[in-house]
Design a protein around this motif. Sequence first.
Motif, PDB file in Angstrom:
ATOM      1  N   VAL A 186      -2.045   3.854   8.238  1.00 43.16           N
ATOM      2  CA  VAL A 186      -2.349   5.169   8.798  1.00 43.16           C
ATOM      3  C   VAL A 186      -1.475   5.459  10.015  1.00 43.16           C
ATOM      4  O   VAL A 186      -0.946   6.575  10.169  1.00 43.16           O
ATOM      5  CB  VAL A 186      -3.844   5.239   9.161  1.00 43.16           C
ATOM      6  CG1 VAL A 186      -4.155   6.517   9.934  1.00 43.16           C
ATOM      7  CG2 VAL A 186      -4.702   5.157   7.894  1.00 43.16           C
ATOM      8  N   GLN A 187      -1.278   4.463  10.872  1.00 40.48           N
ATOM      9  CA  GLN A 187      -0.493   4.658  12.090  1.00 40.48           C
ATOM     10  C   GLN A 187       1.000   4.773  11.819  1.00 40.48           C
ATOM     11  O   GLN A 187       1.756   5.248  12.669  1.00 40.48           O
ATOM     12  CB  GLN A 187      -0.740   3.498  13.065  1.00 40.48           C
ATOM     13  CG  GLN A 187      -2.180   3.396  13.569  1.00 40.48           C
ATOM     14  CD  GLN A 187      -2.548   4.494  14.541  1.00 40.48           C
ATOM     15  OE1 GLN A 187      -2.429   5.682  14.221  1.00 40.48           O
ATOM     16  NE2 GLN A 187      -3.003   4.099  15.731  1.00 40.48           N
ATOM     17  N   SER A 188       1.435   4.376  10.622  1.00 42.62           N
ATOM     18  CA  SER A 188       2.870   4.425  10.313  1.00 42.62           C
ATOM     19  C   SER A 188       3.369   5.855  10.136  1.00 42.62           C
ATOM     20  O   SER A 188       4.579   6.095  10.143  1.00 42.62           O
ATOM     21  CB  SER A 188       3.165   3.611   9.045  1.00 42.62           C
ATOM     22  OG  SER A 188       2.588   4.232   7.898  1.00 42.62           O
ATOM     23  N   LYS A 189       2.451   6.801   9.948  1.00 42.66           N
ATOM     24  CA  LYS A 189       2.835   8.200   9.764  1.00 42.66           C
ATOM     25  C   LYS A 189       2.123   9.040  10.813  1.00 42.66           C
ATOM     26  O   LYS A 189       0.971   9.447  10.634  1.00 42.66           O
ATOM     27  CB  LYS A 189       2.487   8.671   8.352  1.00 42.66           C
ATOM     28  CG  LYS A 189       3.238   7.903   7.266  1.00 42.66           C
ATOM     29  CD  LYS A 189       2.961   8.460   5.880  1.00 42.66           C
ATOM     30  CE  LYS A 189       3.761   7.717   4.821  1.00 42.66           C
ATOM     31  NZ  LYS A 189       3.541   8.254   3.461  1.00 42.66           N
TER      32      LYS A 189
ATOM     33  N   ARG B 182      -8.098  12.529  12.384  1.00 43.42           N
ATOM     34  CA  ARG B 182      -7.140  12.206  11.329  1.00 43.42           C
ATOM     35  C   ARG B 182      -7.807  11.561  10.119  1.00 43.42           C
ATOM     36  O   ARG B 182      -7.121  11.253   9.137  1.00 43.42           O
ATOM     37  CB  ARG B 182      -6.064  11.250  11.880  1.00 43.42           C
ATOM     38  CG  ARG B 182      -5.236  11.836  13.018  1.00 43.42           C
ATOM     39  CD  ARG B 182      -4.216  10.812  13.487  1.00 43.42           C
ATOM     40  NE  ARG B 182      -3.351  10.398  12.377  1.00 43.42           N
ATOM     41  CZ  ARG B 182      -2.630   9.282  12.393  1.00 43.42           C
ATOM     42  NH1 ARG B 182      -2.689   8.461  13.431  1.00 43.42           N
ATOM     43  NH2 ARG B 182      -1.869   8.974  11.356  1.00 43.42           N
ATOM     44  N   LEU B 183      -9.117  11.376  10.174  1.00 42.31           N
ATOM     45  CA  LEU B 183      -9.810  10.623   9.129  1.00 42.31           C
ATOM     46  C   LEU B 183     -10.954  11.436   8.537  1.00 42.31           C
ATOM     47  O   LEU B 183     -11.695  12.107   9.254  1.00 42.31           O
ATOM     48  CB  LEU B 183     -10.355   9.307   9.695  1.00 42.31           C
ATOM     49  CG  LEU B 183      -9.305   8.360  10.316  1.00 42.31           C
ATOM     50  CD1 LEU B 183      -9.996   7.213  11.026  1.00 42.31           C
ATOM     51  CD2 LEU B 183      -8.363   7.840   9.244  1.00 42.31           C
ATOM     52  N   ILE B 184     -11.091  11.365   7.216  1.00 46.52           N
ATOM     53  CA  ILE B 184     -12.165  12.052   6.500  1.00 46.52           C
ATOM     54  C   ILE B 184     -12.872  11.016   5.634  1.00 46.52           C
ATOM     55  O   ILE B 184     -12.244  10.363   4.795  1.00 46.52           O
ATOM     56  CB  ILE B 184     -11.611  13.176   5.609  1.00 46.52           C
ATOM     57  CG1 ILE B 184     -10.803  14.186   6.434  1.00 46.52           C
ATOM     58  CG2 ILE B 184     -12.748  13.876   4.854  1.00 46.52           C
ATOM     59  CD1 ILE B 184     -10.035  15.169   5.582  1.00 46.52           C
TER      60      ILE B 184
ATOM     61  N   LEU C  60       0.820  -1.206   0.000  1.00 44.36           N
ATOM     62  CA  LEU C  60       0.000   0.000   0.000  1.00 44.36           C
ATOM     63  C   LEU C  60       0.855   1.258   0.000  1.00 44.36           C
ATOM     64  O   LEU C  60       0.553   2.234  -0.703  1.00 44.36           O
ATOM     65  CB  LEU C  60      -0.933   0.000   1.206  1.00 44.36           C
ATOM     66  CG  LEU C  60      -1.909  -1.193   1.341  1.00 44.36           C
ATOM     67  CD1 LEU C  60      -2.910  -0.924   2.463  1.00 44.36           C
ATOM     68  CD2 LEU C  60      -2.626  -1.469   0.041  1.00 44.36           C
ATOM     69  N   GLN C  61       1.929   1.252   0.779  1.00 46.69           N
ATOM     70  CA  GLN C  61       2.799   2.430   0.826  1.00 46.69           C
ATOM     71  C   GLN C  61       3.448   2.696  -0.524  1.00 46.69           C
ATOM     72  O   GLN C  61       3.543   3.846  -0.967  1.00 46.69           O
ATOM     73  CB  GLN C  61       3.858   2.237   1.908  1.00 46.69           C
ATOM     74  CG  GLN C  61       3.322   2.361   3.323  1.00 46.69           C
ATOM     75  CD  GLN C  61       4.380   2.105   4.373  1.00 46.69           C
ATOM     76  OE1 GLN C  61       5.460   1.596   4.067  1.00 46.69           O
ATOM     77  NE2 GLN C  61       4.081   2.459   5.614  1.00 46.69           N
ATOM     78  N   ARG C  62       3.882   1.640  -1.203  1.00 44.51           N
ATOM     79  CA  ARG C  62       4.508   1.816  -2.519  1.00 44.51           C
ATOM     80  C   ARG C  62       3.508   2.376  -3.524  1.00 44.51           C
ATOM     81  O   ARG C  62       3.847   3.256  -4.333  1.00 44.51           O
ATOM     82  CB  ARG C  62       5.081   0.487  -3.013  1.00 44.51           C
ATOM     83  CG  ARG C  62       6.400   0.102  -2.339  1.00 44.51           C
ATOM     84  CD  ARG C  62       7.028  -1.106  -3.007  1.00 44.51           C
ATOM     85  NE  ARG C  62       6.231  -2.324  -2.789  1.00 44.51           N
ATOM     86  CZ  ARG C  62       6.370  -3.122  -1.757  1.00 44.51           C
ATOM     87  NH1 ARG C  62       7.264  -2.839  -0.814  1.00 44.51           N
ATOM     88  NH2 ARG C  62       5.637  -4.208  -1.647  1.00 44.51           N
ATOM     89  N   LEU C  63       2.280   1.875  -3.482  1.00 45.44           N
ATOM     90  CA  LEU C  63       1.271   2.357  -4.419  1.00 45.44           C
ATOM     91  C   LEU C  63       0.905   3.814  -4.150  1.00 45.44           C
ATOM     92  O   LEU C  63       0.681   4.590  -5.082  1.00 45.44           O
ATOM     93  CB  LEU C  63       0.031   1.466  -4.336  1.00 45.44           C
ATOM     94  CG  LEU C  63       0.183   0.069  -4.948  1.00 45.44           C
ATOM     95  CD1 LEU C  63      -1.006  -0.814  -4.591  1.00 45.44           C
ATOM     96  CD2 LEU C  63       0.338   0.160  -6.465  1.00 45.44           C
TER      97      LEU C  63
END
Length: 510
Positions: free
Chosen positions: A430-433, A477-479, A391-394
Amino acid sequence: MRGRALAIVIVALLAAIGIAGWRLKASNQNLVQTPAASATPSLAESAGVVPSPDAGDGAGAAASPSPDADESSPTDEPLASDTSLAAATPAPEPTGLQAGWEQEAERSVGGPEADLLVRTGDINNLGFGWPPGFTPFSGQSTPVHEYPCDPRPGDAPGTDHVMLGSAVTAKDLQTRNGDGYASCSSRPNNLPQAIPLVVGALPSTVHVVLVQMFLDDFQAPVWNSHFQVSLNGTRIPSFEDTVNALDQTGPIGKLVTLRLLPEYVPILRSGTVNLLIDDPTTHALDGYAIDFVRILVNPRPFRYSVTIACTVVDAANQKPIAAASVSSAQVTASTGTNGRCILRGVPAGLASVAASAVGYDSAIQLLDLPAGSHATANFALRRHREDAGDLQRLIQRNGSVAIYGIHFDTASAKLRPDSLPSLETVRELVQSKAGSRWIIAGHTDNQGGAAYNLNLSIARAKSVVTWLTQHGVGANRLIAQGYGLSRPIADNATVSGRALNRRVEVKPAP
């Protein structure tokens, strides 16, 4: 004595170059000023049309797989000759183009090519003209040409000159490697510029819309650029997939024909459509140019076309995948039990062939095909998987990522238990950032009305947000957003296309 002789040689070479440049300039001037002769064969036959269910093999309808699908057959279509660079002096007039090709804009209604044809940009190979006997619709590549570094007076906006992604800075130009186009141009002349197409009123019934672009020197696989393609600010994912697969060196130009999915057709009803190709994220020094863009609404059959035999298998075990959807431009087919199908009547040029199947990642191939070609496209599709690294790469590459492992009860926003692995992956992403904000967007297929699907997509996005907040992610943090059926990434006319369109997308908030 040697120095004097060397000086004479250099002067002679410079003089020869100057004469050649003058001849090229004069030839280009003739190209613009000479009207197309009335006896010139019309290009009208070179547009394409979606076949009706009873159109038969000749119109590109879905065909049953055949064991001799990849055998070539004779064709009466005239092919442009293979012309070397040395013989690439621009002709006074392209072959097969009707009067008006030299104009910067065109709009015709009920003509021989389509119910409605709109063009922006003159058809003149970025101002360098065509080789003798050449037509850009034949599928032949242009010979290598000079760099169209700067805009020329009178050219339509966004055409006939080098553009460079808007993310590129002065520091990038000093510290990064890039292609020749990037180094020959400068700001503000090479800022990406939208190409306006004055569509006007659409026909009362719209069956299919094709967009043809003559593209030059796109090289995303080489320079790791990532282009976004938008119409009036709305990104068109299927167009982006093709543009980001282009690897055009030389530089050379090529005709690309893409179908605009029906859900995006309302954009055309605004009257004027601004097509923008830009790389606003990567800072890659990948310069590019566009000669012209055409929109064909309800086009006629193509004069210059190709046939493509396709095979779709599972990448892991090489077993055929039945009922996979394969498409190129206006032609779509489904694979049989042997994983094979045929696409007929595909427009010549750089054919973008897409394959998709339920449970697999979709894939595209670009085939460089002159008119009359019989080609093959072999796909090995991989089972879809989702982990945080993928997911991060995409997201780094595309700016967003589609999640297919989040499932809901039918016609409901209630999360199914089998969604847990993908929900955990999204939470990890999401928690990684720390402190980052994210948009969770719901999308549906076209089964049901627009209002119904819009409300359903919003409710499903909110369900995902609720789950994330219940598992440690701050609500601020979420929309949650929903788009219903308005932003498909695949054709809703197929089972696999509808499966791809039913998705939750995750992307960083601005």
